[in-house]
Write a protein that holds these residues in place. Structure first.
Motif, mmCIF file in Angstrom:
data_model
loop_
_atom_site.group_PDB
_atom_site.id
_atom_site.type_symbol
_atom_site.label_atom_id
_atom_site.label_comp_id
_atom_site.label_asym_id
_atom_site.label_seq_id
_atom_site.Cartn_x
_atom_site.Cartn_y
_atom_site.Cartn_z
ATOM 1 N N CYS A 210 -4.994 -6.022 -9.727
ATOM 2 C CA CYS A 210 -5.996 -6.681 -8.893
ATOM 3 C C CYS A 210 -6.116 -8.184 -9.170
ATOM 4 C CB CYS A 210 -7.354 -5.973 -9.051
ATOM 5 S SG CYS A 210 -8.360 -6.023 -7.557
ATOM 6 N N ASN A 237 -2.586 -8.108 -6.191
ATOM 7 C CA ASN A 237 -3.228 -8.156 -4.878
ATOM 8 C C ASN A 237 -2.343 -8.937 -3.904
ATOM 9 O OD1 ASN A 237 -5.465 -6.754 -5.629
ATOM 10 N ND2 ASN A 237 -6.888 -8.475 -5.496
ATOM 11 N N CYS A 276 -1.941 -3.666 -5.086
ATOM 12 C CA CYS A 276 -3.386 -3.475 -5.187
ATOM 13 C C CYS A 276 -3.984 -3.913 -3.848
ATOM 14 C CB CYS A 276 -3.946 -4.216 -6.400
ATOM 15 S SG CYS A 276 -5.525 -3.541 -6.984
ATOM 16 N N CYS A 277 -5.192 -4.472 -3.851
ATOM 17 C CA CYS A 277 -5.889 -4.789 -2.600
ATOM 18 C C CYS A 277 -4.990 -5.547 -1.613
ATOM 19 C CB CYS A 277 -7.111 -5.629 -2.884
ATOM 20 S SG CYS A 277 -8.203 -4.897 -4.105
HETATM 21 ZN ZN LIG Z 1 -7.239 -4.864 -6.096
#
Ligand SMILES: [Zn+2]
Length: 294
Positions: A210, A237, A276-277
């Motif tokens: 992240c 991310n 991740c995101c």
């Molecule tokens: Zn994330």
């Protein structure tokens, strides 16, 4: 076929999955609701997302239990269903798991500060994570991943809790910000402090996820590689989310730019790589090609 994800790590780079929250929203998940509740209310949606990652080439997916500790669940008045929601999270991921692949039980932070900054005590935090680990273990997760933690003390409390409740291997990833003096967690823990603490506790696999985009993550992995011999997890991310006038969410780094740094993340020493995101099954499919895992 390999017996465990730890065995697989000895053979080649292991590919995890990508973002989960954005996938849920794409499937109609309403803002502000409890993601873990969907493990029992809409298991078919959660399973479809897991399956899309397995189809894309993920060796392991992480359960829909990031906010599944009772302290976080209390904000949705669901703390009494902690065990049930976590057990369901692991059970449904297993229902779409192909042979030779793995399910990791996701354990994110409580979102509350420990004393003295906040009111949460370490024993309370530890007990909350133990309860979550019990559910994930009974749902037959293959390993546990304490992830996205920004306070080393809470990550260690989570580790103690997980180990109290489960005999599964427990991995830990912290989330770091990049500043002028290097990489630090929000609570000010350095990379060296985190790695030293996890090595002392005998954590078999460590890493970061992240916050950072893939180019910064590549730098962080290099930094970590110089400080530990343990296998390293890296899940970057895809950049800050931006909302267009049409209501479309996009991520600042862009997929092609993100993917350009995947070989560097591997070359700098990561053994377990995922997104991740802002990443989705398409990113993972491309990463499977780049890393030649399938
Ligand atoms: Zn994330």
């Amino acid at each position: 076929m390999v017996a465990s994800i730890l065995d697989l790590m000895k053979q080649r780079v292991v590919l995890l999955d990508g973002g989960f929250g954005t996938e849920l929203i794409q499937h109609g998940f309403p803002q502000g609701a409890c993601p873990e509740a969907w493990n029992v209310e809409k298991p078919e949606v959660v399973k479809a997302i897991h399956k899309s990652y397995f189809d894309a080439g993920s060796d392991a997916v992480l359960t829909n239990s990031f906010g599944g500790n009772r302290i976080k669940l209390a904000s949705h008045h669901l703390e009494m269903r902690c065990y049930e929601l976590n057990k369901a999270a692991a059970t449904i991921a297993n229902e779409v798991k192909p042979e030779g692949r793995f399910v990791g039980g996701s354990m994110g932070p409580t979102g509350k500060f420990l004393e003295p900054q906040g009111e949460l005590t370490e024993p309370q935090s530890e007990e909350a994570f133990a309860e979550q680990a019990r559910g994930l273990t009974d749902g037959k997760a293959d390993f546990l991943l304490i992830e996205t933690h920004y306070d080393l003390r809470e990550a260690l409390a989570a580790l103690r809790g997980a180990r109290k409740a489960s005999r599964l291997p427990v991995f830990v990833t912290m989330t770091f910000n990049r500043g002028p003096r290097g990489f630090f967690t929000m609570m000010g823990d350095s990379v060296a402090q985190c790695l030293e603490a996890f090595e002392k506790e005998g954590v078999p696999v460590v890493g970061a996820n992240c916050t950072l985009i893939s180019s910064d993550m590549a730098e962080l992995v290099k930094d970590m590689r110089g400080k530990t011999k343990l296998p390293i997890i890296a899940q970057a991310n895809a950049g800050k989310a931006a909302l267009s006038a049409e209501g479309e969410v996009s991520y600042a780094q862009g997929m092609e730019n993100y993917l350009r740094y995947i070989p560097m993340i591997k070359a700098n020493g990561a053994t377990v790589i995922g997104g991740c995101c802002g990443t989705n099954p398409e990113y993972i499919k491309r990463m499977a090609e780049i890393l030649k895992v399938r």
